[in-house]
Enzyme design. Structure first.
Site, short mmCIF file in Angstrom:
data_model
loop_
_atom_site.label_atom_id
_atom_site.label_comp_id
_atom_site.label_asym_id
_atom_site.label_seq_id
_atom_site.Cartn_x
_atom_site.Cartn_y
_atom_site.Cartn_z
N ASP A 77 -36.51 33.09 50.97
CA ASP A 77 -35.93 32.40 49.83
C ASP A 77 -34.57 31.79 50.15
O ASP A 77 -34.20 30.75 49.61
CB ASP A 77 -35.81 33.37 48.65
CG ASP A 77 -37.15 33.66 47.99
OD1 ASP A 77 -38.13 32.95 48.30
OD2 ASP A 77 -37.23 34.60 47.19
N GLY A 78 -33.80 32.44 51.04
CA GLY A 78 -32.51 31.88 51.44
C GLY A 78 -32.66 30.54 52.12
O GLY A 78 -31.93 29.58 51.83
N ARG A 81 -10.80 44.74 43.56
CA ARG A 81 -10.51 44.92 42.14
C ARG A 81 -11.50 44.17 41.26
O ARG A 81 -11.94 43.07 41.59
CB ARG A 81 -9.10 44.40 41.86
CG ARG A 81 -8.54 44.78 40.51
CD ARG A 81 -7.11 44.26 40.37
NE ARG A 81 -6.49 44.72 39.13
CZ ARG A 81 -5.29 44.35 38.73
NH1 ARG A 81 -4.58 43.51 39.48
NH2 ARG A 81 -4.79 44.80 37.59
N SER A 117 -31.37 41.86 39.46
CA SER A 117 -30.76 43.04 40.09
C SER A 117 -29.61 43.58 39.26
O SER A 117 -29.31 44.77 39.29
CB SER A 117 -30.26 42.67 41.50
OG SER A 117 -31.33 42.26 42.33
#
Length: 265
Positions: free
Chosen positions: A48-49, A130, A165
């Site tokens: 898919d990439g 962060r 995901s």
């Protein structure tokens, strides 16, 4: 093709020989050539990439696209390697259908650059440790302020990728809508939302703290965002055209690809 996969190189060579034997010119885009004038089809050989890399050229130049799956999941790709000869013959004989897919238009406010996205646009903390704070507006109305690893705006095509995901819903291709999915939100406010494809979405990196983020379009880094920067996301009038040799059965594909992938086989 994916040059790191010998099978991809071999199969691309087979396709090249097939088309050349029928008097059809071929160009290998990964060799640095971007002359696609007169090109009737883009074929990718990989997962898919690799397909999404080919999709960038397909979207920009409105060229039909098809992928031969040599990856792990291959949710976007059309054909398996064992069907290559049949696939090429069908293309040559015009035995295929064209399916259109919804795209996003993503514009950065800082430099006014615009990109098309087949799968998704993501504001992510990237390599920074962060969490980031992002305000999301839909048609000027506040959807929320999210302290999270990032925010995803996905197409129906991209709903089975990163958005899934991160806990987003699966959306059937062919719908004109956008899925907004927070990534690991640091609160109970982490439910995804589906909005109309005609919506204008604004995602701004807030100035109430010193922070930076990255903008990724279909998995490709498109630059760094500073506090105060915003990204505007809308549905595009342009569509990407996918070439289909066989009928596309979405829910059968879900069963065969996602369940197989999750089982590790």
């Amino acid at each position: 093709m994916n040059p790191d996969k010998p099978e991809a190189v071999n199969m691309a060579g087979m396709a090249d020989s097939f088309f050349q034997s029928h008097g059809i010119r071929t160009v290998f885009l990964q060799n640095g050539s971007h002359d696609v004038n007169g090109t009737d089809l883009i074929l990718t050989f990989g997962g898919d990439g690799t397909f999404l890399i080919g999709a960038r050229t397909a979207m920009e130049h409105d060229i039909p696209l098809m992928g031969i799956n040599l990856g792990t999941v291959g949710f976007l790709t059309e054909e398996e390697p064992g069907h290559l000869a049949e696939c090429l013959t069908s293309i040559l004989n015009g035995q295929y259908n064209i399916e259109e897919r919804f795209l996003l238009c993503v514009t950065t406010r800082r430099n006014n650059e615009s990109y098309y996205a087949l799968n998704d646009a993501v504001i992510t903390r990237g390599r920074f440790a962060r969490l980031i704070r992002v305000e999301c507006l839909v048609n000027g109305e506040k959807f929320g302020i999210f302290t999270a690893d990032g925010m995803i705006a996905a197409t129906p095509t991209g709903s089975t990728g990163y958005s899934l995901s991160a806990g987003g819903p699966i959306v059937q291709p062919g719908m004109d809508c956008i899925v907004l999915t927070p990534v690991c939100a640091h609160s109970l406010q982490k439910c995804p939302c589906i909005v109309s494809g005609s919506s204008q979405i604004s995602m701004q990196l807030l100035t109430d703290r010193q922070q930076t983020a990255e903008l990724q379009i279909d998995g490709m880094d498109r630059g760094r965002l500073e506090a105060g920067d915003s990204v505007i996301i809308t549905g595009s009038e342009r569509k990407i055209r996918l070439l289909r040799i066989h009928p596309f059965h979405f829910f059968t594909l879900l069963q065969s690809k996602l369940i197989e992938w999750g089982s590790g086989h």
